[in-house]
Design a protein around this motif. Structure first.
Motif, PDB file in Angstrom:
ATOM      1  N   LEU A 158       0.823  -1.205   0.000  1.00  0.00           N
ATOM      2  CA  LEU A 158       0.000   0.000   0.000  1.00  0.00           C
ATOM      3  C   LEU A 158       0.858   1.256   0.000  1.00  0.00           C
ATOM      4  CD1 LEU A 158      -2.802  -1.038   2.519  1.00  0.00           C
ATOM      5  CD2 LEU A 158      -3.137  -0.452   0.118  1.00  0.00           C
ATOM      6  N   LEU A 159       1.919   1.260   0.793  1.00  0.00           N
ATOM      7  CA  LEU A 159       2.792   2.429   0.847  1.00  0.00           C
ATOM      8  C   LEU A 159       3.475   2.676  -0.486  1.00  0.00           C
ATOM      9  CD1 LEU A 159       4.130   4.684   2.458  1.00  0.00           C
ATOM     10  CD2 LEU A 159       5.853   3.034   3.214  1.00  0.00           C
ATOM     11  N   LEU A 160       3.989   1.624  -1.113  1.00  0.00           N
ATOM     12  CA  LEU A 160       4.657   1.783  -2.410  1.00  0.00           C
ATOM     13  C   LEU A 160       3.679   2.265  -3.472  1.00  0.00           C
ATOM     14  CD1 LEU A 160       6.944  -1.383  -2.472  1.00  0.00           C
ATOM     15  CD2 LEU A 160       7.594   0.985  -2.015  1.00  0.00           C
ATOM     16  N   LEU A 161       2.487   1.662  -3.495  1.00  0.00           N
ATOM     17  CA  LEU A 161       1.483   2.096  -4.471  1.00  0.00           C
ATOM     18  C   LEU A 161       1.060   3.540  -4.209  1.00  0.00           C
ATOM     19  CD1 LEU A 161      -0.778  -1.067  -4.758  1.00  0.00           C
ATOM     20  CD2 LEU A 161       0.767  -0.162  -6.496  1.00  0.00           C
ATOM     21  N   GLY A 162       0.965   3.923  -2.932  1.00  0.00           N
ATOM     22  CA  GLY A 162       0.603   5.299  -2.609  1.00  0.00           C
ATOM     23  C   GLY A 162       1.641   6.286  -3.103  1.00  0.00           C
ATOM     24  N   ILE A 163       2.922   5.944  -2.966  1.00  0.00           N
ATOM     25  CA  ILE A 163       3.991   6.828  -3.452  1.00  0.00           C
ATOM     26  C   ILE A 163       3.947   6.933  -4.973  1.00  0.00           C
ATOM     27  CG2 ILE A 163       6.492   7.036  -3.668  1.00  0.00           C
ATOM     28  CD1 ILE A 163       6.717   5.843  -0.860  1.00  0.00           C
ATOM     29  N   ILE A 164       3.771   5.790  -5.647  1.00  0.00           N
ATOM     30  CA  ILE A 164       3.692   5.816  -7.117  1.00  0.00           C
ATOM     31  C   ILE A 164       2.464   6.588  -7.572  1.00  0.00           C
ATOM     32  CG2 ILE A 164       3.460   4.381  -9.187  1.00  0.00           C
ATOM     33  CD1 ILE A 164       4.951   2.177  -7.648  1.00  0.00           C
ATOM     34  N   GLU A 165       1.349   6.378  -6.888  1.00  0.00           N
ATOM     35  CA  GLU A 165       0.126   7.097  -7.230  1.00  0.00           C
ATOM     36  C   GLU A 165       0.298   8.598  -7.037  1.00  0.00           C
ATOM     37  OE1 GLU A 165      -4.304   7.149  -7.843  1.00  0.00           O
ATOM     38  OE2 GLU A 165      -2.443   6.362  -8.711  1.00  0.00           O
ATOM     39  N   GLY A 166       0.961   8.977  -5.938  1.00  0.00           N
ATOM     40  CA  GLY A 166       1.203  10.397  -5.708  1.00  0.00           C
ATOM     41  C   GLY A 166       2.088  11.002  -6.776  1.00  0.00           C
ATOM     42  N   PHE A 167       3.135  10.275  -7.182  1.00  0.00           N
ATOM     43  CA  PHE A 167       4.008  10.803  -8.228  1.00  0.00           C
ATOM     44  C   PHE A 167       3.275  10.921  -9.557  1.00  0.00           C
ATOM     45  CE2 PHE A 167       6.899  10.024 -11.777  1.00  0.00           C
ATOM     46  CZ  PHE A 167       7.765  11.095 -11.629  1.00  0.00           C
ATOM     47  N   ALA A 168       2.445   9.929  -9.875  1.00  0.00           N
ATOM     48  CA  ALA A 168       1.702   9.984 -11.137  1.00  0.00           C
ATOM     49  C   ALA A 168       0.761  11.189 -11.152  1.00  0.00           C
ATOM     50  CB  ALA A 168       0.917   8.692 -11.337  1.00  0.00           C
ATOM     51  N   GLY A 169       0.035  11.410 -10.052  1.00  0.00           N
ATOM     52  CA  GLY A 169      -0.855  12.558  -9.997  1.00  0.00           C
ATOM     53  C   GLY A 169      -0.109  13.871 -10.013  1.00  0.00           C
ATOM     54  N   TYR A 170       1.039  13.910  -9.367  1.00  0.00           N
ATOM     55  CA  TYR A 170       1.883  15.111  -9.336  1.00  0.00           C
ATOM     56  C   TYR A 170       2.355  15.488 -10.740  1.00  0.00           C
ATOM     57  CZ  TYR A 170       6.299  17.616  -8.266  1.00  0.00           C
ATOM     58  OH  TYR A 170       7.335  18.511  -8.212  1.00  0.00           O
ATOM     59  N   SER A 171       2.504  14.483 -11.618  1.00  0.00           N
ATOM     60  CA  SER A 171       3.021  14.727 -12.969  1.00  0.00           C
ATOM     61  C   SER A 171       1.940  15.122 -13.961  1.00  0.00           C
ATOM     62  CB  SER A 171       3.738  13.469 -13.481  1.00  0.00           C
ATOM     63  OG  SER A 171       4.768  13.066 -12.601  1.00  0.00           O
ATOM     64  N   LEU A 172       0.672  14.895 -13.650  1.00  0.00           N
ATOM     65  CA  LEU A 172      -0.400  15.107 -14.625  1.00  0.00           C
ATOM     66  C   LEU A 172      -0.573  16.553 -15.097  1.00  0.00           C
ATOM     67  CD1 LEU A 172      -3.211  12.684 -13.404  1.00  0.00           C
ATOM     68  CD2 LEU A 172      -1.587  12.382 -15.274  1.00  0.00           C
ATOM     69  N   PRO A 173      -0.365  17.581 -14.257  1.00  0.00           N
ATOM     70  CA  PRO A 173      -0.561  18.952 -14.765  1.00  0.00           C
ATOM     71  C   PRO A 173       0.368  19.338 -15.911  1.00  0.00           C
ATOM     72  CG  PRO A 173      -0.648  18.948 -12.376  1.00  0.00           C
ATOM     73  CD  PRO A 173      -0.203  17.579 -12.789  1.00  0.00           C
ATOM     74  N   ALA A 227      -7.494   0.826  -8.232  1.00  0.00           N
ATOM     75  CA  ALA A 227      -8.087  -0.510  -8.107  1.00  0.00           C
ATOM     76  C   ALA A 227      -7.231  -1.400  -7.216  1.00  0.00           C
ATOM     77  CB  ALA A 227      -8.254  -1.135  -9.491  1.00  0.00           C
ATOM     78  N   LEU A 228      -5.908  -1.338  -7.413  1.00  0.00           N
ATOM     79  CA  LEU A 228      -5.016  -2.124  -6.566  1.00  0.00           C
ATOM     80  C   LEU A 228      -5.083  -1.661  -5.110  1.00  0.00           C
ATOM     81  CD1 LEU A 228      -1.878  -2.355  -8.908  1.00  0.00           C
ATOM     82  CD2 LEU A 228      -3.530  -4.168  -8.399  1.00  0.00           C
ATOM     83  N   LEU A 229      -5.145  -0.349  -4.908  1.00  0.00           N
ATOM     84  CA  LEU A 229      -5.233   0.176  -3.551  1.00  0.00           C
ATOM     85  C   LEU A 229      -6.520  -0.280  -2.871  1.00  0.00           C
ATOM     86  CD1 LEU A 229      -3.916   3.834  -4.015  1.00  0.00           C
ATOM     87  CD2 LEU A 229      -2.843   2.034  -2.684  1.00  0.00           C
ATOM     88  N   LEU A 230      -7.631  -0.218  -3.588  1.00  0.00           N
ATOM     89  CA  LEU A 230      -8.904  -0.655  -3.009  1.00  0.00           C
ATOM     90  C   LEU A 230      -8.863  -2.141  -2.647  1.00  0.00           C
ATOM     91  CD1 LEU A 230     -11.474   1.246  -5.261  1.00  0.00           C
ATOM     92  CD2 LEU A 230     -11.170   1.529  -2.804  1.00  0.00           C
ATOM     93  N   GLY A 231      -8.276  -2.944  -3.528  1.00  0.00           N
ATOM     94  CA  GLY A 231      -8.182  -4.367  -3.242  1.00  0.00           C
ATOM     95  C   GLY A 231      -7.310  -4.660  -2.034  1.00  0.00           C
ATOM     96  N   LEU A 232      -6.155  -3.987  -1.963  1.00  0.00           N
ATOM     97  CA  LEU A 232      -5.261  -4.223  -0.828  1.00  0.00           C
ATOM     98  C   LEU A 232      -5.836  -3.676   0.472  1.00  0.00           C
ATOM     99  CD1 LEU A 232      -1.730  -3.545  -2.379  1.00  0.00           C
ATOM    100  CD2 LEU A 232      -2.768  -5.730  -1.785  1.00  0.00           C
TER     101      LEU A 232
END
Length: 569
Positions: A158-173, A227-232
Motif C-alpha cells: 500500500l505504501l509503495l502504491l501510494g507513493i507511485i500514485e502520488g508521483f503519477a498525480g503530481y506529474s499530470l498537470p 483498483a489495486l489500492l482498493l483491493g489491498l
C-alpha cells in the motif's frame, strides 16, 4: 404494555421491518450474510490514539477518491499543443499542452476547481504521511509479528502504491515543475545497466518526453493503482478483523481477548465522526494553504528547469541521495554505466524496500520467537528494534537534507559543498550515533521500570531519621500498573550449537545456527528482564515492613500518587 417496552420494539416487528423482511430474507438465503454480519458487526476494537493513524490514511484515501472524481470531469490527459485563451491573463496566447491548459481551467474557470485541486493534493500528501507514521507505529510496537506478517507485506504494498500514485498525480498537470520530476525519473530509468534505454522508450513511447506519457500516467492514476489500492485496503481490513486488533497491555487484557468497543454502534459512530474531522481538516488546508501553484511554473519545456525545484516530500530522500552521491561512472566497451544515478536512485530505495519486507521474518529467525502475539510491545522493551528504526529514520532525514541542499544553502547562506559533505558523512555516522543513544535510552527506561516495580514510586514525603539523615518515602505501585509494566515476555535463550557431534563429525547447519546464536545475543544485548515473582514479593514485604512504610493517615501533606497528583492516604 409500558412506555419503555414500546420504545424498544424489535425492528423486525415494526412496519418498516416487516416490509423489508422479504427482500432481506431473499438476499440472506442466497448470500448467507446474516451470520457473517451478526458475528462481525459486534467485533470489538480497542481504544488508543495511536490506532487512529491508520484511520487517517483510510479517510484521506476516501477524500482522494471523492475529489479525484470531481477533477476527472474537466481534466484532459493530452499532450497535444494548444493555445491558451483562459482567465489567467499572463498566459494568453502561450502554447502549452492540453493537460496543462485544462489544469489552469480547473484552477481559474471552474467554480470550486482550485479548492478541489488543493484538497486533492493535500489529501495525497497526508495519505502517504499517515501510512508512513502508521507503519512506524506498527514497527515500534511489534504489531507485525506472527500472525500478521502477511498484513505487514500488504501495508508495504500500500505504501509503495501510494507513493507511485502520488508521483503519477503530481506529474499530470504537465507544468515545468512536474516535468522536471519526470525528467528525473527518466534519468533513473536510463541509468539501469543494459536495459535502461529500452525501458525508457517503452515507458515514454520513444525518447523523453514523447507524447504519450501523460495519457499513460492518467490511466495508471485513475484506474490501475486505485483498483489495486482498493483491493489491498479490503484485504488489509479483512485480515485485521480475522486476526483481531492488537492492543496495549493492561489489566484485563491478554493474548486471548480484546478489550474495547464493539463495531456497532460505538466504533462505527466514532470512525464516522473522525472521517468528517479529517475531511474538514483537509478542506481547511485546501482553502487556506496554497500548494502546487502551477501557474507560477509555466508549461513544461524540456530545455528548461524550474529554479529551486523540489519533489513532493516523500520523494525527497531519493533526490537527496542522487544529489550527494559521488560522480562515479564506468565506460566498458563503449557502454557508460552511471553508478552516480543508478546506486542512489535505484539500488538504495530497493534496499529500503527489501529490508522492510524481510524484517519480520529476519527478526523471528534471530529471536527464535514463533508464538502468536496480540499484545503490543512497548518500544523500550525491544531496544535493538527501536534503535534500528530510529537509525533508519536518521538516514532518511539526512537524505532529506541532501534533497534540499540548494534551498538550504541559499536561505541560510551556507556553502553548498559543505552541506553535501555533511550529508555524505552524516548518512553513515548519524544513524550509528542515533542507534547507540536510542538503545541506551531504552535500557535506561527498562531499568527505571524495574526499579519502580521493586521499590515503588516516590511519594514526595521527606522524613528525617533519628541520626539526622533524610529519605523519601516510597509507596508500592498499584496492581494495575505493576501488571502493565510486567506484561511482556522474558528474553528467550538460544545457545550456540556444538560444532561437531559426539563422533567428531561436523554438525550439519552448524554455521547457520552459530550465526543465529550470535545475532540473538547481539539483539538482546543489555536488555533488562522484568523482575521475577519472587523479586516482586520480596519488594512488597520490604515496602510493607520497612520503617516509615506505609505512609500513615493524617492531616499533613501525605505526598503524591503514582501519577504525581497530591493525595491524602
Amino acid at each position: 404494555m409500558s412506555t419503555t417496552e414500546q420504545e424498544y420494539t424489535p425492528i423486525q416487528e415494526t412496519g418498516v421491518g416487516k416490509k423489508a423482511a422479504g427482500p432481506v430474507g431473499w438476499l440472506d438465503d442466497r448470500l448467507g450474510l446474516a451470520g457473517v454480519a451478526k458475528k462481525n458487526l459486534r467485533k470489538v476494537f480497542p481504544e488508543h490514539w495511536s490506532f487512529m493513524l491508520g484511520e487517517i490514511a483510510l479517510w484521506s484515501f476516501v477524500v482522494l477518491l471523492l475529489t479525484g472524481v470531481f477533477l476527472t470531469f474537466w481534466y484532459q490527459p493530452s499532450m497535444a499543443e494548444v493555445e491558451y485563451t483562459g482567465s489567467y491573463m499572463p498566459f494568453n496566447g502561450l502554447e502549452m499542452s492540453s493537460a496543462y491548459k485544462s489544469t489552469l481551467d480547473i484552477s481559474f474557470d471552474i467554480r470550486g476547481g482550485l479548492l478541489m485541486r488543493q484538497i486533492h493534493h493535500w489529501a495525497a500528501a497526508l495519505f502517504v504521511a499517515a501510512m508512513m507514521v502508521h507503519m512506524l507505529r506498527v514497527m515500534f510496537t511489534g504489531a507485525y509479528r506472527k500472525p500478521r506478517e502477511v498484513n505487514w507485506l500488504i501495508g508495504i504494498g500500500l505504501l509503495l502504491l501510494g507513493i507511485i500514485e502520488g508521483f503519477a498525480g503530481y506529474s499530470l498537470p504537465d507544468d515545468l515543475l512536474s516535468g522536471t520530476g519526470l525528467r528525473f525519473v527518466d534519468g533513473l530509468v536510463r541509468s539501469i545497466p543494459l536495459v535502461g534505454s529500452y525501458l525508457e522508450f517503452f515507458i515514454f513511447g520513444g525518447e523523453f518526453p514523447g507524447d504519450v506519457i501523460i495519457p499513460r500516467l492518467y490511466m495508471v492514476h485513475i484506474l490501475l493503482i486505485p483498483a489495486l489500492l482498493l483491493g489491498l485496503i479490503g484485504a488489509h481490513m479483512l485480515l485485521l478483523i480475522y486476526h483481531k486488533h492488537t492492543q496495549w497491555a493492561g489489566p484485563g487484557r491478554t493474548e486471548k481477548n480484546v478489550v474495547g468497543y464493539p463495531m456497532l454502534p460505538v466504533y462505527a459512530a466514532k470512525a464516522g465522526g473522525f472521517f468528517f474531522v479529517v475531511f474538514g481538516f483537509l478542506a481547511l488546508m485546501g482553502a487556506l494553504i496554497q500548494i502546487n501553484p502551477i501557474w507560477a511554473y509555466g508549461p513544461y519545456n524540456p530545455s528548461e528547469v524550474t529554479a529551486g525545484s523540489q519533489p513532493d516530500w516523500y520523494m525527497g530522500f531519493v533526490e537527496g541521495a542522487v544529489r550527494v552521491f559521488p560522480n562515479w561512472e564506468t565506460n566498458i566497451f563503449g557502454w557508460t554505466f552511471s553508478w552516480n544515478v543508478f546506486i542512489p536512485g535505484v539500488i538504495l530505495p530497493t534496499l529500503f524496500i527489501i529490508v522492510g519486507i524481510m524484517w519480520p521474518f529476519v527478526e523471528q529467525w534471530i529471536t527464535g520467537d514463533k508464538r502468536e502475539h496480540h499484545l503490543l510491545e512497548r518500544p523500550r522493551n525491544a531496544p535493538f528494534r527501536t534503535s534500528f528504526i530510529v537509525a533508519a529514520m536518521a538516514a532518511y532525514g539526512v537524505l532529506w537534507i541532501g534533497g534540499g541542499n540548494d534551498i538550504i544553502a541559499t536561505q541560510f547562506h551556507l556553502s553548498l559543498n559543505a552541506i553535501t559533505w555533511f550529508v555524505r558523512i552524516g548518512f553513515f555516522v548519524l544513524p550509528v550515533i542515533c542507534f547507540m543513544i536510542t538503545k541506551r535510552i531504552c535500557i535506561g527506561l527498562q531499568r527505571a521500570d524495574a526499579n519502580r516495580i521493586l521499590h515503588g514510586y516516590e511519594t514526595g514525603v521527606i522524613e528525617r531519621s533519628p541520626d539526622g539523615g533524610f529519605s523519601e518515602r516510597h509507596a508500592p505501585l498499584p496492581v494495575g500498573d505493576q501488571y502493565t509494566l510486567t506484561a511482556r515476555d522474558r528474553r528467550p535463550a538460544i545457545e550456540a550449537p556444538a560444532e561437531t557431534d559426539k563422533n567428531g563429525v561436523a554438525a550439519p547447519h552448524g554455521r547457520k545456527a552459530k550465526l543465529q546464536a550470535w545475532l540473538h545475543k547481539r539483539y538482546y544485548h543489555g536488555v533488562v528482564d522484568k523482575p521475577t515473582v519472587e523479586d516482586v514479593h520480596h519488594a512488597e514485604e520490604h515496602l510493607a515492613h520497612h520503617d516509615g512504610h506505609p505512609v500513615e493517615l493524617g492531616d499533613e501533606f501525605q505526598g503524591v500518587s503514582e501519577t504525581g497528583v497530591p493525595r491524602v492516604h
